[in-house]
Design a protein around this motif. Structure first.
Motif, PDB file in Angstrom:
ATOM      1  N   ASN A 108       0.788  -1.229   0.077  1.00 40.70           N
ATOM      2  CA  ASN A 108       0.042  -0.007   0.035  1.00 40.70           C
ATOM      3  C   ASN A 108       1.016   1.378   0.073  1.00 40.70           C
ATOM      4  OD1 ASN A 108       0.869   0.236   2.746  1.00 40.70           O
ATOM      5  ND2 ASN A 108      -0.995  -0.370   3.697  1.00 40.70           N
ATOM      6  N   ARG A 109       0.271   2.490   0.166  1.00 43.37           N
ATOM      7  CA  ARG A 109       0.989   3.647   0.015  1.00 43.37           C
ATOM      8  C   ARG A 109       2.196   3.833   1.174  1.00 43.37           C
ATOM      9  NH1 ARG A 109      -0.883   7.544  -3.518  1.00 43.37           N
ATOM     10  NH2 ARG A 109      -3.083   6.763  -4.553  1.00 43.37           N
ATOM     11  N   GLU A 110       1.943   3.133   2.494  1.00 43.55           N
ATOM     12  CA  GLU A 110       2.819   3.144   3.534  1.00 43.55           C
ATOM     13  C   GLU A 110       3.698   2.113   3.431  1.00 43.55           C
ATOM     14  OE1 GLU A 110      -0.574   3.484   3.755  1.00 43.55           O
ATOM     15  OE2 GLU A 110      -0.350   5.563   4.000  1.00 43.55           O
ATOM     16  N   ALA A 111       3.975   1.427   2.245  1.00 43.25           N
ATOM     17  CA  ALA A 111       4.885   0.433   1.982  1.00 43.25           C
ATOM     18  C   ALA A 111       4.614  -0.808   2.980  1.00 43.25           C
ATOM     19  CB  ALA A 111       6.279   1.029   2.112  1.00 43.25           C
ATOM     20  N   GLU A 112       3.546  -1.046   3.352  1.00 43.82           N
ATOM     21  CA  GLU A 112       2.819  -2.252   4.007  1.00 43.82           C
ATOM     22  C   GLU A 112       2.743  -3.228   2.978  1.00 43.82           C
ATOM     23  OE1 GLU A 112       1.424   0.027   8.178  1.00 43.82           O
ATOM     24  OE2 GLU A 112       0.019  -0.598   6.404  1.00 43.82           O
ATOM     25  N   ILE A 113       2.679  -4.631   3.444  1.00 44.10           N
ATOM     26  CA  ILE A 113       2.550  -5.587   2.630  1.00 44.10           C
ATOM     27  C   ILE A 113       1.150  -6.072   2.640  1.00 44.10           C
ATOM     28  CG2 ILE A 113       3.024  -8.127   2.072  1.00 44.10           C
ATOM     29  CD1 ILE A 113       5.706  -7.811   3.246  1.00 44.10           C
TER      30      ILE A 113
ATOM     31  N   PRO B  43       4.170 -17.098  -1.593  1.00 43.62           N
ATOM     32  CA  PRO B  43       4.606 -17.831  -0.354  1.00 43.62           C
ATOM     33  C   PRO B  43       6.026 -17.789  -0.619  1.00 43.62           C
ATOM     34  CG  PRO B  43       2.741 -18.993  -1.543  1.00 43.62           C
ATOM     35  CD  PRO B  43       2.914 -17.807  -2.398  1.00 43.62           C
ATOM     36  N   SER B  44       6.710 -17.700  -1.707  1.00 44.37           N
ATOM     37  CA  SER B  44       8.173 -17.592  -1.834  1.00 44.37           C
ATOM     38  C   SER B  44       8.946 -16.613  -1.285  1.00 44.37           C
ATOM     39  CB  SER B  44       8.601 -17.367  -3.488  1.00 44.37           C
ATOM     40  OG  SER B  44       8.031 -16.413  -4.056  1.00 44.37           O
ATOM     41  N   ILE B  45       8.079 -15.733  -0.419  1.00 44.90           N
ATOM     42  CA  ILE B  45       8.932 -14.583   0.255  1.00 44.90           C
ATOM     43  C   ILE B  45       9.539 -15.301   1.527  1.00 44.90           C
ATOM     44  CG2 ILE B  45       6.834 -14.070   1.753  1.00 44.90           C
ATOM     45  CD1 ILE B  45       7.629 -11.232   1.588  1.00 44.90           C
ATOM     46  N   ARG B  46       8.985 -16.615   1.832  1.00 46.19           N
ATOM     47  CA  ARG B  46       9.479 -17.336   3.088  1.00 46.19           C
ATOM     48  C   ARG B  46      11.040 -17.873   2.742  1.00 46.19           C
ATOM     49  NH1 ARG B  46       6.413 -16.393   7.392  1.00 46.19           N
ATOM     50  NH2 ARG B  46       3.913 -16.263   6.841  1.00 46.19           N
ATOM     51  N   ASN B  47      11.191 -17.789   1.519  1.00 45.31           N
ATOM     52  CA  ASN B  47      12.720 -18.063   1.017  1.00 45.31           C
ATOM     53  C   ASN B  47      13.744 -17.237   1.800  1.00 45.31           C
ATOM     54  OD1 ASN B  47      11.703 -20.392  -0.417  1.00 45.31           O
ATOM     55  ND2 ASN B  47      11.838 -19.038  -2.279  1.00 45.31           N
ATOM     56  N   LEU B  48      13.300 -15.979   2.207  1.00 44.25           N
ATOM     57  CA  LEU B  48      14.203 -14.863   2.787  1.00 44.25           C
ATOM     58  C   LEU B  48      14.462 -15.124   4.360  1.00 44.25           C
ATOM     59  CD1 LEU B  48      12.885 -11.835   0.695  1.00 44.25           C
ATOM     60  CD2 LEU B  48      14.783 -13.602   0.182  1.00 44.25           C
ATOM     61  N   PHE B  49      13.763 -15.816   5.136  1.00 42.81           N
ATOM     62  CA  PHE B  49      13.577 -15.978   6.327  1.00 42.81           C
ATOM     63  C   PHE B  49      13.425 -17.167   6.814  1.00 42.81           C
ATOM     64  CE2 PHE B  49      10.154 -13.368   5.421  1.00 42.81           C
ATOM     65  CZ  PHE B  49       9.005 -14.378   5.859  1.00 42.81           C
ATOM     66  N   ASN B  50      13.585 -17.754   7.876  1.00 37.78           N
ATOM     67  CA  ASN B  50      13.525 -19.210   8.428  1.00 37.78           C
ATOM     68  C   ASN B  50      12.197 -19.367   9.371  1.00 37.78           C
ATOM     69  OD1 ASN B  50      15.484 -20.370   7.077  1.00 37.78           O
ATOM     70  ND2 ASN B  50      16.841 -19.816   8.669  1.00 37.78           N
ATOM     71  N   ASP B  51      11.763 -18.231  10.077  1.00 38.62           N
ATOM     72  CA  ASP B  51      10.547 -18.336  11.007  1.00 38.62           C
ATOM     73  C   ASP B  51       9.240 -18.271  10.103  1.00 38.62           C
ATOM     74  OD1 ASP B  51      10.754 -15.788  10.465  1.00 38.62           O
ATOM     75  OD2 ASP B  51      11.501 -14.973  12.520  1.00 38.62           O
ATOM     76  N   HIS B  52       8.303 -18.179  11.074  1.00 41.88           N
ATOM     77  CA  HIS B  52       6.903 -17.947  10.655  1.00 41.88           C
ATOM     78  C   HIS B  52       6.356 -16.629  10.906  1.00 41.88           C
ATOM     79  CE1 HIS B  52       6.620 -22.106   9.392  1.00 41.88           C
ATOM     80  NE2 HIS B  52       7.379 -22.542  10.459  1.00 41.88           N
ATOM     81  N   THR B  53       7.218 -15.549  10.672  1.00 49.20           N
ATOM     82  CA  THR B  53       7.010 -14.171  10.968  1.00 49.20           C
ATOM     83  C   THR B  53       5.674 -13.987  10.235  1.00 49.20           C
ATOM     84  OG1 THR B  53       9.098 -13.600  11.209  1.00 49.20           O
ATOM     85  CG2 THR B  53       7.816 -11.828  11.111  1.00 49.20           C
ATOM     86  N   LYS B  54       4.654 -13.276  11.092  1.00 43.69           N
ATOM     87  CA  LYS B  54       3.681 -12.514  10.347  1.00 43.69           C
ATOM     88  C   LYS B  54       3.948 -11.620   9.090  1.00 43.69           C
ATOM     89  CE  LYS B  54      -0.305  -9.508  10.799  1.00 43.69           C
ATOM     90  NZ  LYS B  54      -1.105  -8.699  11.798  1.00 43.69           N
ATOM     91  N   VAL B  55       3.381 -11.787   8.001  1.00 41.25           N
ATOM     92  CA  VAL B  55       3.859 -10.865   6.876  1.00 41.25           C
ATOM     93  C   VAL B  55       2.890  -9.921   6.723  1.00 41.25           C
ATOM     94  CG1 VAL B  55       4.473 -10.920   4.433  1.00 41.25           C
ATOM     95  CG2 VAL B  55       5.399 -12.852   6.044  1.00 41.25           C
ATOM     96  N   LEU B  56       1.488 -10.299   6.234  1.00 38.44           N
ATOM     97  CA  LEU B  56       0.559  -9.317   5.589  1.00 38.44           C
ATOM     98  C   LEU B  56       0.356  -8.238   6.957  1.00 38.44           C
ATOM     99  CD1 LEU B  56      -2.005 -11.531   4.272  1.00 38.44           C
ATOM    100  CD2 LEU B  56      -0.208 -10.236   3.009  1.00 38.44           C
ATOM    101  N   GLY B  57       0.451  -6.963   6.516  1.00 40.84           N
ATOM    102  CA  GLY B  57       0.089  -5.750   7.315  1.00 40.84           C
ATOM    103  C   GLY B  57       1.546  -5.269   7.862  1.00 40.84           C
ATOM    104  N   CYS B  58       2.675  -6.002   7.451  1.00 43.02           N
ATOM    105  CA  CYS B  58       3.785  -5.346   8.055  1.00 43.02           C
ATOM    106  C   CYS B  58       4.477  -4.671   7.072  1.00 43.02           C
ATOM    107  CB  CYS B  58       4.921  -6.613   8.613  1.00 43.02           C
ATOM    108  SG  CYS B  58       4.293  -7.461   9.869  1.00 43.02           S
ATOM    109  N   ALA B  59       5.435  -3.775   7.482  1.00 47.53           N
ATOM    110  CA  ALA B  59       6.288  -2.824   6.454  1.00 47.53           C
ATOM    111  C   ALA B  59       7.157  -3.791   5.979  1.00 47.53           C
ATOM    112  CB  ALA B  59       6.902  -1.745   7.027  1.00 47.53           C
ATOM    113  N   ILE B  60       7.430  -3.436   4.569  1.00 48.20           N
ATOM    114  CA  ILE B  60       8.297  -4.504   3.909  1.00 48.20           C
ATOM    115  C   ILE B  60       9.825  -4.675   4.523  1.00 48.20           C
ATOM    116  CG2 ILE B  60       9.033  -2.731   1.994  1.00 48.20           C
ATOM    117  CD1 ILE B  60       8.732  -5.304  -0.137  1.00 48.20           C
TER     118      ILE B  60
END
Length: 433
Positions: A159-164, A169-186
């Protein structure tokens, strides 16, 4: 409706009189009537013909309207079904409408029939169009989802605030844990090596409609990955309302490109500094390049050689050259000794090794030839001198075996070989004076 503009109607009715009256009522319309007087005929027509609407009496000796309606709905959820009956038990019409009947008309009110038929068919057409559209939407959504889920590329919508607001699903390749993604700043999810640069790209994209592309570096668990970042502004597009960003991992490509560049630099250094002459040519013999050693050997500039046929530097007879080319064609390489011509016309012997090299250009396979040439003039001269010395030694050896006597009367000197001293029984040549 069916394929033509004519309406195909199945009338389920066991009374021949009522069937005749319906036919008379509809005879001036573009409606073709098929009559089923029993359950068996009803099921036969239903499975072997295509209809636009069904009119069904409430009661036949072996078939009730609710049973007929259930059979139709199992085959087609929107095919118009109208109850056309003389009487109905209280509450039956409501129950039939709840189960999917389109309308109920008493036989003593046939004037309602044609409007009801046309209305039911029109609603059916709209319902089929809606179902088809929903089917296409589901197909498109499913195809998009499968493509995104199976892609190794990381796709995000911000969105305009750079939030996801969406990510593959391939974004999980960048980290190992199950961090919440949606709604977080990229920036909280992807650890950019230079986050300021990424925000600059993002803000630039918010003010442009053109695609923006650049390389970004992402900190991974044990390394730094190189990603091609592609941004496109869809903030005003209904259904997206965001900026679509695609991250393509090109770490391996960068590494391979580096290896290729290093290899090319080594080959270029070898090509430029080789003491042997090297000529690159097309398979038809047209010269495309020559290294400095080759130019010095021939006394020519590279520009004088490029575009010329190899024959301009070959003095050897054609049969010998043809043998070399045939051997190279069969096994991909050949070696021989040829006479070459310098620019000043002098001829010199050379050792020639030629190979066919396959290349790929714009997806096409092409072949070139690489020929390494060594001037063996000095080598030939050395061999000649060695041969001359060998001949002299052989001659001297023969003389030594028969004895050699040399007398210089003017100088009053005598020289003799060992064989002569032995024959004359003297210790040295001076005894012969």
């Amino acid at each position: 409706m069916s394929g033509s503009s004519r309406i195909h109607l199945l009338h389920v009715e066991d009374s021949k009189t009522d069937a005749y009256l319906l036919q008379r009522h509809l005879e001036n319309t573009d409606i073709q009537i098929y009559l089923a007087t029993s359950k068996k005929e009803f099921e036969y027509y239903l499975h072997n013909h295509s209809f636009d609407i069904i009119l069904c009496d409430h009661y036949l000796p072996d078939l009730y309207s609710n049973e007929a309606l259930e059979t139709v709905r199992k085959m087609d959820s929107v095919l118009p079904f109208i109850i056309f009956s003389g009487t109905l038990p209280p509450g039956t019409a409501v129950k039939l409408m709840e189960k999917g009947a389109n309308d109920f008309i008493f036989k003593d009110r046939p004037e309602r029939l044609i409007p009801a038929i046309l209305n039911a068919i029109s609603r059916c057409k709209l319902e089929r169009e809606r179902e088809q559209m929903e089917k296409q939407i589901r197909f498109s959504e499913n195809r998009f989802r499968k493509l995104v889920e199976s892609s190794h590329e990381i796709i995000c919508i911000l969105n305009r605030e750079a939030e996801i607001i969406y990510c593959s699903p391939s974004i999980r390749n960048l980290f190992n844990d199950h961090t919440k993604v949606l709604g977080c700043a990229i920036g909280q999810i992807i650890d950019f090596e230079n986050p300021v640069r990424f925000l600059e790209l993002f803000n630039e994209c918010k003010n442009k409609k053109q695609r923006i592309e650049d390389l970004v570096y992402v900190k991974l668990l044990n390394s730094v990955g190189v990603f091609r970042c592609i941004l496109r502004n869809h903030l005003n597009d209904e259904g997206i309302n965001g900026i679509i960003i695609k991250f393509r991992d090109i770490t391996d490509e960068i590494s391979k490109d580096k290896q290729i560049r290093e290899r090319d630099e080594k080959l270029r250094a070898f090509y430029e500094n080789s003491i042997d002459g090297i000529i690159m040519a097309k398979t038809n013999g047209i010269i495309t390049s020559a290294n400095p050693a080759m130019c010095r050997m021939l006394g020519m500039q590279e520009s004088e050689l490029i575009g010329q046929h190899r024959n301009i530097i070959i003095d050897t007879d054609k049969d010998r050259v043809a043998e070399l080319l045939e051997e190279r064609r069969k096994i991909g390489k050949a070696k021989s000794e040829l006479n070459l011509i310098r620019k000043d016309g002098t001829v010199f012997p050379a050792e020639v090794a030629s190979s066919i090299l396959p290349f790929k250009r714009d997806g096409r396979k092409i072949e070139k030839t690489a020929t390494i040439i060594r001037d063996i003039t000095e080598q030939k001269e050395n061999v000649r001198q060695i041969n001359d010395t060998a001949e002299k030694l052989q001659y001297a050896e023969k003389i030594a075996r028969i004895g050699y006597l040399e007398i210089n009367l003017k100088a009053n000197t005598v020289y003799c070989s060992g064989e002569v001293s032995n024959i004359l029984a003297v210790e040295n040549c001076d005894d012969l004076k």
